[in-house]
Design a protein around this motif. Structure first.
Motif, PDB file in Angstrom:
ATOM      1  N   GLN A   3       1.163  -1.874   0.193  1.00 25.15           N
ATOM      2  CA  GLN A   3       0.114  -0.189   0.358  1.00 25.15           C
ATOM      3  C   GLN A   3       0.592   1.060   0.151  1.00 25.15           C
ATOM      4  OE1 GLN A   3      -3.114   0.513  -0.295  1.00 25.15           O
ATOM      5  NE2 GLN A   3      -3.602   2.356  -0.167  1.00 25.15           N
ATOM      6  N   LYS A   4       2.108   1.323   0.498  1.00 23.99           N
ATOM      7  CA  LYS A   4       2.505   2.452   1.088  1.00 23.99           C
ATOM      8  C   LYS A   4       3.267   2.927   0.044  1.00 23.99           C
ATOM      9  CE  LYS A   4       3.296   1.961   5.440  1.00 23.99           C
ATOM     10  NZ  LYS A   4       4.389   2.386   7.058  1.00 23.99           N
ATOM     11  N   ASP A   7       1.275   3.720  -3.464  1.00 21.12           N
ATOM     12  CA  ASP A   7       1.102   5.768  -2.464  1.00 21.12           C
ATOM     13  C   ASP A   7       2.460   6.459  -2.663  1.00 21.12           C
ATOM     14  OD1 ASP A   7      -1.340   4.743  -2.201  1.00 21.12           O
ATOM     15  OD2 ASP A   7      -0.912   4.468  -0.203  1.00 21.12           O
ATOM     16  N   ARG A   8       3.493   5.718  -2.715  1.00 20.31           N
ATOM     17  CA  ARG A   8       4.363   6.374  -2.824  1.00 20.31           C
ATOM     18  C   ARG A   8       5.198   6.803  -4.065  1.00 20.31           C
ATOM     19  NH1 ARG A   8       9.120   8.199   1.002  1.00 20.31           N
ATOM     20  NH2 ARG A   8       8.095   7.800   2.852  1.00 20.31           N
ATOM     21  N   LYS A  10       2.744   6.831  -6.971  1.00 11.40           N
ATOM     22  CA  LYS A  10       2.259   7.938  -7.231  1.00 11.40           C
ATOM     23  C   LYS A  10       2.535   9.328  -6.986  1.00 11.40           C
ATOM     24  CE  LYS A  10      -3.142   9.579  -8.526  1.00 11.40           C
ATOM     25  NZ  LYS A  10      -3.875   9.221  -7.943  1.00 11.40           N
ATOM     26  N   ALA A  11       2.791   9.426  -5.111  1.00 13.78           N
ATOM     27  CA  ALA A  11       3.133  10.668  -4.830  1.00 13.78           C
ATOM     28  C   ALA A  11       4.619  11.216  -5.900  1.00 13.78           C
ATOM     29  CB  ALA A  11       2.983  10.644  -3.276  1.00 13.78           C
ATOM     30  N   GLU A  38       1.010   1.287  -8.617  1.00 15.87           N
ATOM     31  CA  GLU A  38      -0.121   2.564  -7.859  1.00 15.87           C
ATOM     32  C   GLU A  38      -1.090   1.982  -6.921  1.00 15.87           C
ATOM     33  OE1 GLU A  38       0.517   6.394 -10.520  1.00 15.87           O
ATOM     34  OE2 GLU A  38       2.427   6.197 -10.170  1.00 15.87           O
ATOM     35  N   GLN A  39      -1.628   1.576  -8.374  1.00 15.23           N
ATOM     36  CA  GLN A  39      -3.178   1.010  -7.564  1.00 15.23           C
ATOM     37  C   GLN A  39      -3.589  -0.108  -6.873  1.00 15.23           C
ATOM     38  OE1 GLN A  39      -5.858  -0.700 -10.985  1.00 15.23           O
ATOM     39  NE2 GLN A  39      -5.044   1.070 -12.258  1.00 15.23           N
ATOM     40  N   ASN A  40      -1.627  -0.243  -6.065  1.00 13.67           N
ATOM     41  CA  ASN A  40      -1.402  -1.634  -4.723  1.00 13.67           C
ATOM     42  C   ASN A  40      -1.872  -2.560  -5.559  1.00 13.67           C
ATOM     43  OD1 ASN A  40      -0.275   0.498  -3.008  1.00 13.67           O
ATOM     44  ND2 ASN A  40      -2.038   1.160  -3.132  1.00 13.67           N
TER      45      ASN A  40
END
Length: 182
Positions: A3-4, A7-8, A10-11, A38-40
């Protein structure tokens, strides 16, 4: 952790202003690879993630340690600048509240005849600035020069120096120094 990672990624990609398509092109992977990470939906291997990050370019260590949201202010309104004034000049400090500043940025205003004082300034580091408006006499050691709008200076701040407005009107300067002395 996946998950991280998604999200990371994408950021970080957004922070660098890259589209998924551009990052995929740079990294030599498919668009769907970037999208699924990015969608995990997948947890990339270290090798796969390193290949994707090479398209930024960024190391794995940087990727996992970069602080994406420091919580510190980035933008400052004119009213947010801390003013240091003594009657002969005004200096407005950018980012005064930032922790561990490594740079001092000032918006300086000198009235006609205003200066930094008779005593020459000596401090560690370097100093640079650009004259926005007016005329500023800059003394660095034995060298003296009058600068006008668009002119600039850059010197070793350990050399004794001073600034003086020699024009009839107000003089405006934007300057930077490192390390910050205040």
């Amino acid at each position: 952790m996946s998950q991280k990672v998604g999200d990371r990624l994408k950021a970080v990609r957004s922070m660098y202003g890259l589209s998924q398509r551009e990052l995929a092109r740079r990294a030599g992977v498919t668009n769907s690879t970037i999208s699924t990470i990015e969608q995990n939906r997948v947890s990339p291997s270290i090798d796969s993630l390193a290949k994707v990050l090479a398209g930024i370019p960024m190391t794995l260590i940087d990727f996992f340690t970069i602080d994406l949201d420091t919580g510190e202010e980035i933008f400052f309104n004119k009213e947010d600048l801390v003013e240091l004034a003594d009657g002969t000049m005004s200096m407005r400090l950018v980012g005064a509240t930032r922790k561990d500043r490594n740079l001092r940025v000032l918006h300086e205003t000198y009235p006609a005849g205003g200066d930094t004082g008779d005593k020459l300034i000596v401090q560690k580091g370097e100093e640079a600035g650009v004259i926005v408006r007016g005329k500023l006499e800059v003394t660095v050691g034995e060298r003296v020069k009058i600068l006008g709008p668009g002119d600039a200076y850059y010197f070793n701040a350990e050399i004794p120096h001073r600034f003086r407005n020699v024009g009839d009107g107000e003089c405006e300067v934007v300057s930077a120094a490192t390390p910050p002395s205040y």
